[in-house]
Write a protein that holds these residues in place. Structure first.
Motif, PDB file in Angstrom:
ATOM      1  N   ASP A   9     -44.598  -2.254  14.919  1.00 19.45           N
ATOM      2  CA  ASP A   9     -45.769  -2.195  14.043  1.00 19.45           C
ATOM      3  C   ASP A   9     -45.388  -2.470  12.594  1.00 19.45           C
ATOM      4  OD1 ASP A   9     -47.440  -1.633  16.184  1.00 19.45           O
ATOM      5  OD2 ASP A   9     -47.414   0.527  15.841  1.00 19.45           O
ATOM      6  N   ASP A  10     -44.221  -1.962  12.176  1.00 25.40           N
ATOM      7  CA  ASP A  10     -43.756  -2.210  10.814  1.00 25.40           C
ATOM      8  C   ASP A  10     -43.535  -3.700  10.587  1.00 25.40           C
ATOM      9  OD1 ASP A  10     -43.672   0.549  10.229  1.00 25.40           O
ATOM     10  OD2 ASP A  10     -41.541   0.702  10.762  1.00 25.40           O
ATOM     11  N   LEU A  11     -42.895  -4.364  11.547  1.00 27.58           N
ATOM     12  CA  LEU A  11     -42.627  -5.790  11.410  1.00 27.58           C
ATOM     13  C   LEU A  11     -43.933  -6.574  11.386  1.00 27.58           C
ATOM     14  CD1 LEU A  11     -40.735  -8.189  11.179  1.00 27.58           C
ATOM     15  CD2 LEU A  11     -40.503  -8.149  13.682  1.00 27.58           C
ATOM     16  N   SER A  12     -44.849  -6.231  12.269  1.00 30.81           N
ATOM     17  CA  SER A  12     -46.146  -6.917  12.290  1.00 30.81           C
ATOM     18  C   SER A  12     -46.870  -6.746  10.963  1.00 30.81           C
ATOM     19  CB  SER A  12     -47.001  -6.383  13.439  1.00 30.81           C
ATOM     20  OG  SER A  12     -46.465  -6.773  14.683  1.00 30.81           O
ATOM     21  N   ALA A  13     -46.885  -5.532  10.442  1.00 29.01           N
ATOM     22  CA  ALA A  13     -47.536  -5.277   9.160  1.00 29.01           C
ATOM     23  C   ALA A  13     -46.851  -6.033   8.028  1.00 29.01           C
ATOM     24  CB  ALA A  13     -47.559  -3.778   8.867  1.00 29.01           C
ATOM     25  N   ALA A  14     -45.536  -6.140   8.090  1.00 26.01           N
ATOM     26  CA  ALA A  14     -44.791  -6.865   7.055  1.00 26.01           C
ATOM     27  C   ALA A  14     -45.117  -8.356   7.084  1.00 26.01           C
ATOM     28  CB  ALA A  14     -43.289  -6.640   7.232  1.00 26.01           C
ATOM     29  N   ILE A  15     -45.301  -8.925   8.264  1.00 28.11           N
ATOM     30  CA  ILE A  15     -45.669 -10.340   8.379  1.00 28.11           C
ATOM     31  C   ILE A  15     -47.051 -10.566   7.785  1.00 28.11           C
ATOM     32  CG2 ILE A  15     -46.280 -12.170  10.024  1.00 28.11           C
ATOM     33  CD1 ILE A  15     -43.995 -11.015  11.833  1.00 28.11           C
ATOM     34  N   ALA A  17     -48.609  -8.738   5.557  1.00 27.29           N
ATOM     35  CA  ALA A  17     -48.548  -8.538   4.105  1.00 27.29           C
ATOM     36  C   ALA A  17     -47.832  -9.698   3.413  1.00 27.29           C
ATOM     37  CB  ALA A  17     -47.839  -7.222   3.794  1.00 27.29           C
ATOM     38  N   LEU A  18     -46.738 -10.153   4.000  1.00 30.34           N
ATOM     39  CA  LEU A  18     -45.977 -11.253   3.410  1.00 30.34           C
ATOM     40  C   LEU A  18     -46.834 -12.498   3.253  1.00 30.34           C
ATOM     41  CD1 LEU A  18     -43.278 -12.693   2.600  1.00 30.34           C
ATOM     42  CD2 LEU A  18     -42.949 -13.118   5.035  1.00 30.34           C
ATOM     43  N   LEU A  19     -47.597 -12.818   4.277  1.00 27.26           N
ATOM     44  CA  LEU A  19     -48.411 -14.027   4.251  1.00 27.26           C
ATOM     45  C   LEU A  19     -49.718 -13.848   3.485  1.00 27.26           C
ATOM     46  CD1 LEU A  19     -47.828 -15.247   7.906  1.00 27.26           C
ATOM     47  CD2 LEU A  19     -46.934 -16.261   5.799  1.00 27.26           C
ATOM     48  N   LEU A  41     -36.606  -5.385   6.169  1.00 27.96           N
ATOM     49  CA  LEU A  41     -37.871  -5.617   6.861  1.00 27.96           C
ATOM     50  C   LEU A  41     -38.526  -6.904   6.362  1.00 27.96           C
ATOM     51  CD1 LEU A  41     -40.066  -4.740   8.828  1.00 27.96           C
ATOM     52  CD2 LEU A  41     -41.012  -3.311   7.004  1.00 27.96           C
ATOM     53  N   GLU A  42     -38.552  -7.101   5.044  1.00 28.37           N
ATOM     54  CA  GLU A  42     -39.107  -8.338   4.488  1.00 28.37           C
ATOM     55  C   GLU A  42     -38.294  -9.544   4.938  1.00 28.37           C
ATOM     56  OE1 GLU A  42     -41.037  -6.901   0.267  1.00 28.37           O
ATOM     57  OE2 GLU A  42     -38.859  -6.994   0.440  1.00 28.37           O
ATOM     58  N   ASP A  43     -36.986  -9.366   5.053  1.00 31.23           N
ATOM     59  CA  ASP A  43     -36.117 -10.441   5.516  1.00 31.23           C
ATOM     60  C   ASP A  43     -36.464 -10.817   6.961  1.00 31.23           C
ATOM     61  OD1 ASP A  43     -34.011 -12.241   4.914  1.00 31.23           O
ATOM     62  OD2 ASP A  43     -32.608 -10.983   6.047  1.00 31.23           O
ATOM     63  N   ARG A  44     -36.692  -9.825   7.808  1.00 32.45           N
ATOM     64  CA  ARG A  44     -37.065 -10.084   9.207  1.00 32.45           C
ATOM     65  C   ARG A  44     -38.434 -10.754   9.287  1.00 32.45           C
ATOM     66  NH1 ARG A  44     -36.667  -5.024  12.846  1.00 32.45           N
ATOM     67  NH2 ARG A  44     -37.447  -6.547  14.340  1.00 32.45           N
ATOM     68  N   ALA A  45     -39.359 -10.314   8.440  1.00 29.84           N
ATOM     69  CA  ALA A  45     -40.692 -10.921   8.423  1.00 29.84           C
ATOM     70  C   ALA A  45     -40.598 -12.386   8.004  1.00 29.84           C
ATOM     71  CB  ALA A  45     -41.620 -10.142   7.492  1.00 29.84           C
ATOM     72  N   GLN A  46     -39.813 -12.656   6.968  1.00 30.92           N
ATOM     73  CA  GLN A  46     -39.640 -14.040   6.511  1.00 30.92           C
ATOM     74  C   GLN A  46     -38.984 -14.887   7.598  1.00 30.92           C
ATOM     75  OE1 GLN A  46     -40.694 -15.474   3.361  1.00 30.92           O
ATOM     76  NE2 GLN A  46     -40.383 -17.218   4.717  1.00 30.92           N
ATOM     77  N   ALA A  86     -50.533 -10.073  13.416  1.00 34.21           N
ATOM     78  CA  ALA A  86     -49.351 -10.789  12.933  1.00 34.21           C
ATOM     79  C   ALA A  86     -49.318 -12.201  13.509  1.00 34.21           C
ATOM     80  CB  ALA A  86     -48.075 -10.037  13.284  1.00 34.21           C
ATOM     81  N   LEU A  87     -49.666 -12.336  14.778  1.00 40.10           N
ATOM     82  CA  LEU A  87     -49.681 -13.656  15.411  1.00 40.10           C
ATOM     83  C   LEU A  87     -50.776 -14.537  14.816  1.00 40.10           C
ATOM     84  CD1 LEU A  87     -49.043 -12.347  18.994  1.00 40.10           C
ATOM     85  CD2 LEU A  87     -47.475 -13.804  17.681  1.00 40.10           C
TER      86      LEU A  87
END
Length: 99
Positions: A9-15, A17-19, A41-46, A86-87
């Motif tokens: 969920d954290d990764l999905s939320a980071a994606i 937010a990042l975009l 986390l931001e690195d994984r999202a990117q 996120a998708l």
């Protein structure tokens, strides 16, 4: 000190937010640099965004919306842990960048 556990969920939320999905008129492309640097986390999202954006469209067969759906489907197969939001954000960024 132990690193914080990052959930799907954290990764999905980071994606999202990042975009800027749902908050911006167009996708953003980079994690915001902070004085402390980019978080893991931001690195994984990117990395997930980059992975999606390098999926090659089949222009001889697909129009842009279809290419976006195919990229989303590939990301579902590669990362079933990502949320629908996120998708959707990844597909939005994909079609924006390949337009």
């Amino acid at each position: 000190m132990r690193d914080a556990v990052v959930t799907d969920d954290d990764l999905s939320a980071a994606i999202v937010a990042l975009l800027g999905w749902g908050t911006s008129s167009h996708p953003r492309s980079r994690a915001q640099e902070t004085p402390g640097g980019v978080s893991p986390l931001e690195d994984r999202a990117q990395a997930a965004v980059t992975e999606c954006l390098v999926i090659a469209p089949y222009w001889t067969r697909d129009d842009l919306p279809t290419a976006g759906r195919r990229a989303r489907a590939q990301m579902v197969a590669r990362h079933p842990e990502l949320s629908s939001g996120a998708l959707d954000a990844l597909a939005w960024a994909y079609t924006y960048n390949w337009r």
